[in-house]
Write a protein that holds these residues in place. Structure first.
Motif, short mmCIF file in Angstrom:
data_model
loop_
_atom_site.label_atom_id
_atom_site.label_comp_id
_atom_site.label_asym_id
_atom_site.label_seq_id
_atom_site.Cartn_x
_atom_site.Cartn_y
_atom_site.Cartn_z
N LYS A 90 0.84 -1.22 -0.01
CA LYS A 90 0.19 0.09 -0.04
C LYS A 90 0.93 1.11 -0.02
CE LYS A 90 -3.64 -1.90 2.95
NZ LYS A 90 -5.00 -2.10 2.05
N THR A 91 0.36 2.13 -0.45
CA THR A 91 1.09 3.57 -0.39
C THR A 91 1.03 3.91 1.08
OG1 THR A 91 -1.13 4.80 -0.92
CG2 THR A 91 0.39 4.35 -2.82
N ILE A 92 1.65 5.12 1.28
CA ILE A 92 2.01 5.73 2.59
C ILE A 92 0.58 6.21 3.04
CG2 ILE A 92 2.89 7.54 3.91
CD1 ILE A 92 4.61 4.94 2.91
N TYR A 93 -0.12 7.00 1.82
CA TYR A 93 -1.39 7.64 2.07
C TYR A 93 -2.14 6.37 2.63
CZ TYR A 93 -5.75 10.27 1.59
OH TYR A 93 -6.88 10.70 1.55
N ASP A 94 -2.24 5.25 1.89
CA ASP A 94 -3.39 4.27 2.20
C ASP A 94 -3.12 3.36 3.67
OD1 ASP A 94 -4.99 4.45 -0.01
OD2 ASP A 94 -3.91 2.99 -1.30
N ASN A 95 -1.54 3.66 3.74
CA ASN A 95 -1.10 2.97 4.96
C ASN A 95 -1.88 3.83 6.31
OD1 ASN A 95 1.14 0.69 5.74
ND2 ASN A 95 1.44 1.40 3.64
N LEU A 96 -1.49 5.34 6.14
CA LEU A 96 -2.42 5.84 6.91
C LEU A 96 -3.81 5.92 7.19
CD1 LEU A 96 0.00 9.04 6.46
CD2 LEU A 96 0.17 7.63 8.36
N ALA A 97 -4.39 5.73 5.97
CA ALA A 97 -5.97 5.93 5.96
C ALA A 97 -6.59 4.56 6.47
CB ALA A 97 -6.33 6.01 4.52
N PHE A 98 -5.94 3.37 6.20
CA PHE A 98 -6.30 2.02 6.52
C PHE A 98 -7.39 1.85 7.71
CE2 PHE A 98 -6.57 -2.30 7.29
CZ PHE A 98 -6.89 -2.96 6.19
N GLY A 99 -6.65 1.90 8.73
CA GLY A 99 -7.24 1.87 9.96
C GLY A 99 -8.62 2.53 10.03
N ARG A 101 -10.55 3.71 7.53
CA ARG A 101 -11.27 3.22 6.53
C ARG A 101 -12.08 2.01 7.14
NH1 ARG A 101 -7.35 3.45 1.70
NH2 ARG A 101 -7.76 5.62 0.98
N MET A 102 -11.29 1.33 8.03
CA MET A 102 -11.93 0.09 8.60
C MET A 102 -12.89 0.25 9.61
SD MET A 102 -10.48 -2.65 7.52
CE MET A 102 -10.74 -4.03 8.83
N ARG A 103 -12.89 1.77 10.17
CA ARG A 103 -13.89 2.09 11.24
C ARG A 103 -15.05 2.91 10.54
NH1 ARG A 103 -10.95 4.88 16.00
NH2 ARG A 103 -9.59 5.80 14.65
#
Ligand code: ADP
Ligand code: ADP
Length: 225
Positions: A90-99, A101-103
């Motif tokens: 995942k990109t850095i953006y997606d790494n930051l956003a992932f948690g 998004r799960m919520r």
């Protein structure tokens, strides 16, 4: 933000007593460092605050809430580990956003939080990259960012700098101090490194063999080794 109270918190593994009834109050906004040699019970204490380990007995409160039996996700804490545990693809953006998004947080709110954290941590230019295109210090910042976007009541940091070389460690120490000043959230920081403890802590808790040996301001505990 919130005060954290440990009341007679104890942990045993079989007949090993890892933590012997710790009583401790961590002030709202305080940066408290647990310092002590390997095996003295620092990580276990931190993991019990996080809810990653159950207490064998005793009570943990965050603010007014008794969180002793709550799942980690219901405690509003964020933990930063020494191995950054980033998603490699995942990109850095997606790494930051992932948690987030799960919520099921809304996209605009996620975007705002990701960009704010990235700006605070000097990652704004790196959001499109992937972890393997980052330096160790940058990866550690992303790991911090993943905790930061959660806007937790408390940050728990378990030896977050121990994988970095000495120069980078010194720089990241400054960054963590600055971040703590900027956001004012309580932090509980585990290390075996005296310099880290001395430079970061509002108060230091010195642990030995599962007991709290001393608690005090950095100079006060250092004067009486
Ligand atoms: P520190 O973080 O200070 O290095 P730990 O909290 O990891 O210390 O460990 C405290 C004690 O508890 C040690 O004696 C360790 O061997 C023991 N311990 C920690 N985790 C476990 C576990 N999962 N199972 C058995 N013993 C454990
Ligand atoms: P991520 O993949 O970013 O870790 P998730 O929301 O999928 O995010 O995390 C799964 C579970 O792990 C959740 O219950 C969450 O509360 C917990 N968790 C994930 N990251 C952290 C963290 N940095 N600090 C505390 N808890 C976390």
């Amino acid at each position: 933000m919130a005060e954290i109270r440990l009341e007679k918190v104890r942990k045993t593994y079989g007949n090993v007593v890892a933590v012997h009834g710790v009583d401790l109050c961590i002030g709202d906004g305080e940066l408290l460092v647990f310092l002590g040699p390997s095996g003295c019970g620092k990580s276990t204490t931190l993991r019990m605050i996080a809810g990653l380990e159950e207490t064998s007995s005793g009570t943990i409160r965050i603010g007014e809430r008794d969180v002793t039996t709550l799942e980690p996700k219901d405690r509003n804490i964020a933990m930063v580990f020494q191995n950054y545990a980033l998603y490699p693809h995942k990109t850095i953006y997606d790494n930051l956003a992932f948690g987030l998004r799960m919520r099921k947080m809304g996209r605009d709110q996620i975007d705002a939080r990701v960009r704010k954290a990235a700006a605070m941590l000097g990652l704004a230019e790196l959001l499109g990259r992937r972890p393997k295109q980052l330096s160790g210090g940058q990866m550690q910042r992303v790991a911090l960012g993943r905790a930061l976007v959660r806007e937790p009541d408390v940050f728990l940091l378990d030896e977050p700098l121990s994988n970095l070389d000495a120069k980078l460690r010194a720089r990241m120490r400054e960054e963590i101090a600055r971040l703590h000043q900027e956001i004012g959230t309580s932090m509980v920081y585990v290390t075996h490194d005296q310099v880290e403890a001395m430079t970061l802590a509002d108060r230091i808790v010195i642990m030995r063999d599962g007991h709290v040996q001393q608690i005090g301001a950095p100079l006060a505990v250092y004067d009486r080794p």
